[in-house]
Design a protein around this motif. Sequence first.
Motif, mmCIF file in Angstrom:
data_model
loop_
_atom_site.group_PDB
_atom_site.id
_atom_site.type_symbol
_atom_site.label_atom_id
_atom_site.label_comp_id
_atom_site.label_asym_id
_atom_site.label_seq_id
_atom_site.Cartn_x
_atom_site.Cartn_y
_atom_site.Cartn_z
ATOM 1 N N PRO A 98 73.420 78.877 44.901
ATOM 2 C CA PRO A 98 72.907 78.219 46.108
ATOM 3 C C PRO A 98 73.092 79.062 47.360
ATOM 4 N N ASP A 99 74.101 79.963 47.355
ATOM 5 C CA ASP A 99 74.305 80.840 48.510
ATOM 6 C C ASP A 99 73.163 81.841 48.652
ATOM 7 N N VAL A 100 72.647 82.336 47.521
ATOM 8 C CA VAL A 100 71.485 83.224 47.564
ATOM 9 C C VAL A 100 70.247 82.440 47.977
ATOM 10 N N LEU A 101 70.116 81.243 47.434
ATOM 11 C CA LEU A 101 68.970 80.389 47.766
ATOM 12 C C LEU A 101 68.885 80.130 49.267
ATOM 13 N N ALA A 102 70.031 79.979 49.917
ATOM 14 C CA ALA A 102 70.056 79.734 51.358
ATOM 15 C C ALA A 102 69.476 80.899 52.154
ATOM 16 N N GLU A 103 69.470 82.095 51.543
ATOM 17 C CA GLU A 103 68.915 83.273 52.198
ATOM 18 C C GLU A 103 67.391 83.329 52.104
ATOM 19 N N TRP A 104 66.805 82.559 51.200
ATOM 20 C CA TRP A 104 65.356 82.598 51.000
ATOM 21 C C TRP A 104 64.644 81.738 52.035
ATOM 22 N N SER A 105 63.537 82.245 52.538
ATOM 23 C CA SER A 105 62.725 81.479 53.486
ATOM 24 C C SER A 105 61.948 80.387 52.756
ATOM 25 N N ASP A 106 61.354 79.465 53.508
ATOM 26 C CA ASP A 106 60.526 78.427 52.897
ATOM 27 C C ASP A 106 59.378 79.046 52.121
ATOM 28 N N ARG A 107 58.840 80.132 52.621
ATOM 29 C CA ARG A 107 57.738 80.803 51.926
ATOM 30 C C ARG A 107 58.203 81.405 50.605
ATOM 31 N N ASP A 108 59.410 81.987 50.602
ATOM 32 C CA ASP A 108 59.974 82.529 49.360
ATOM 33 C C ASP A 108 60.122 81.426 48.314
ATOM 34 N N GLU A 117 47.277 82.134 48.910
ATOM 35 C CA GLU A 117 47.949 81.987 50.202
ATOM 36 C C GLU A 117 47.821 80.564 50.720
ATOM 37 N N ASN A 118 46.690 79.937 50.465
ATOM 38 C CA ASN A 118 46.485 78.562 50.908
ATOM 39 C C ASN A 118 47.439 77.600 50.180
ATOM 40 N N ASP A 119 47.658 77.834 48.866
ATOM 41 C CA ASP A 119 48.602 77.011 48.100
ATOM 42 C C ASP A 119 50.008 77.118 48.683
ATOM 43 N N ILE A 120 50.397 78.335 49.056
ATOM 44 C CA ILE A 120 51.731 78.561 49.611
ATOM 45 C C ILE A 120 51.895 77.808 50.928
ATOM 46 N N GLN A 121 50.928 77.945 51.818
ATOM 47 C CA GLN A 121 51.013 77.306 53.125
ATOM 48 C C GLN A 121 51.003 75.785 53.015
ATOM 49 N N THR A 122 50.248 75.260 52.073
ATOM 50 C CA THR A 122 50.203 73.802 51.868
ATOM 51 C C THR A 122 51.575 73.276 51.469
ATOM 52 N N LEU A 123 52.237 73.986 50.557
ATOM 53 C CA LEU A 123 53.562 73.557 50.119
ATOM 54 C C LEU A 123 54.596 73.726 51.227
ATOM 55 N N VAL A 124 54.523 74.803 51.983
ATOM 56 C CA VAL A 124 55.467 75.041 53.069
ATOM 57 C C VAL A 124 55.397 73.934 54.112
ATOM 58 N N ARG A 125 54.207 73.409 54.361
ATOM 59 C CA ARG A 125 54.045 72.342 55.361
ATOM 60 C C ARG A 125 54.617 71.002 54.892
ATOM 61 N N ASP A 126 54.751 70.829 53.580
ATOM 62 C CA ASP A 126 55.298 69.585 53.039
ATOM 63 C C ASP A 126 56.819 69.729 52.950
ATOM 64 N N LYS A 127 57.510 69.473 54.044
ATOM 65 C CA LYS A 127 58.947 69.737 54.142
ATOM 66 C C LYS A 127 59.777 68.910 53.167
ATOM 67 N N GLN A 128 59.372 67.668 52.941
ATOM 68 C CA GLN A 128 60.156 66.816 52.035
ATOM 69 C C GLN A 128 60.114 67.341 50.608
ATOM 70 N N ARG A 129 58.908 67.664 50.131
ATOM 71 C CA ARG A 129 58.790 68.207 48.783
ATOM 72 C C ARG A 129 59.440 69.580 48.686
ATOM 73 N N LEU A 130 59.304 70.374 49.715
ATOM 74 C CA LEU A 130 59.895 71.709 49.690
ATOM 75 C C LEU A 130 61.412 71.624 49.594
ATOM 76 N N GLY A 131 62.011 70.619 50.259
ATOM 77 C CA GLY A 131 63.455 70.441 50.170
ATOM 78 C C GLY A 131 63.899 70.116 48.758
ATOM 79 N N THR A 132 63.107 69.291 48.058
ATOM 80 C CA THR A 132 63.405 68.959 46.659
ATOM 81 C C THR A 132 63.295 70.194 45.781
ATOM 82 N N ILE A 133 62.249 70.970 46.003
ATOM 83 C CA ILE A 133 62.017 72.181 45.209
ATOM 84 C C ILE A 133 63.110 73.212 45.466
ATOM 85 N N ARG A 134 63.516 73.342 46.703
ATOM 86 C CA ARG A 134 64.576 74.303 47.040
ATOM 87 C C ARG A 134 65.830 74.004 46.235
#
Length: 384
Positions: free
Chosen positions: A81-91, A114-131
């Motif tokens: 999780p310490d490495v994961l914290a270094e990754w950006s939302d895009r990563d 690129e459009n798929d990436i940006q769509t997921l990045v904008r969905d903060k709730q789902r991105l938090g689960t995925i992270r």
Amino acid sequence: MPRPPRAEQFSPDQVCIVNVTQRCVRRAFLAGIDGATGKDYSCRREWIRRRMELLASAFAVDMLAYAIMGNHMHLIVRNRPDVLAEWSDRDVAIRWLKVYPGRRLEEHLAEPTENDIQTLVRDKQRLGTIRQRLSDISWFMRALSEPIARRANKVDECTGHFWEGRFKAQRIVDETGLLACSMYVDLNPVRAAMADSPDHSPHTSAFDRIEAEKGKQIDSAAFDLKPIPTDEAVEKIRNTPVKKLRQERRARRKNPTGRKVRRDGWLAPLPLDPCTLSSEPQTHNDGFRSSDRGFLSLSLNDYLRLLRWTAKHGDDAATVPAGMAKTLAALGIDASMWQDLVWHWKEYFGHSTCVGRSESMQADAERTGHHWHRGQSSASACFV
């Protein structure tokens, strides 16, 4: 005794080292030659190893050791999780979409745009689960086991369960237990009489490290962590026949990045760097694995020397050489019990949910609200 909840054994929010075993159901055969049917499944070993390598490049999980056997696969993993914290939302978004592209109209392309990436990045709730999932050992094993089961069932022309159940997990709570467990994993083929030494045991972490020291390189199976520009994807889909797209996709799977890597380049380094602060995540930046942190306080040469000696002498009454005995003593291991511990691992830890010295197991039991761990008293005989 029922197995404990996964949440007691490891958490995606805490660095944990876990010994994992995934076994086939009934008479299903994972790899090698099935003695009952005569079918040769040896080719599966390499695509299972490549799947591990692929996931090591996407998840915040370090592969420390592994062995692919006839009816099971054995891994030691460490979530980061310490490495994961270094990754950006895009990563996080691109790594997840590489592993789970989802159902899309251009499924034959199966590469995130690129459009798929940006769509997921904008969905903060789902991105938090995925992270959180990217540092979860359960999700790592799911991403490893499910494709293997589907592909094996397709080859066998059958349906139904391929694995006997959820993977078995044992938390490793100290370096002493980690060294013994790593040796046990690397010596799987030797104990099974499939090889006479680690040098002749393909599809184990020890073999990969030995070959890498000889300069051996392989085509990297790591994900190419770059999205396809949306305009380029649309143009390609419009002007390229579906059959050709699928052929290109199959060819790209062999070496997504077009790069070569040391044979052990996707595994975590073995020696810990004493000059590096323990709080530093040591994030890996070349895309082959999550971090550059080692896991044992001895050199690779010392590890391989002890491994080869243990393989050669088995569980006989040979005396551990003085240099090796000193190394074991520094880690708190009784040299006179070393061979018995490695060769009869299951007698000590086969039914335990935790691996390590007795006092470390006691501390872990208290962490989870228990009085003791099964196997704690028998383990005390091997450690000093």
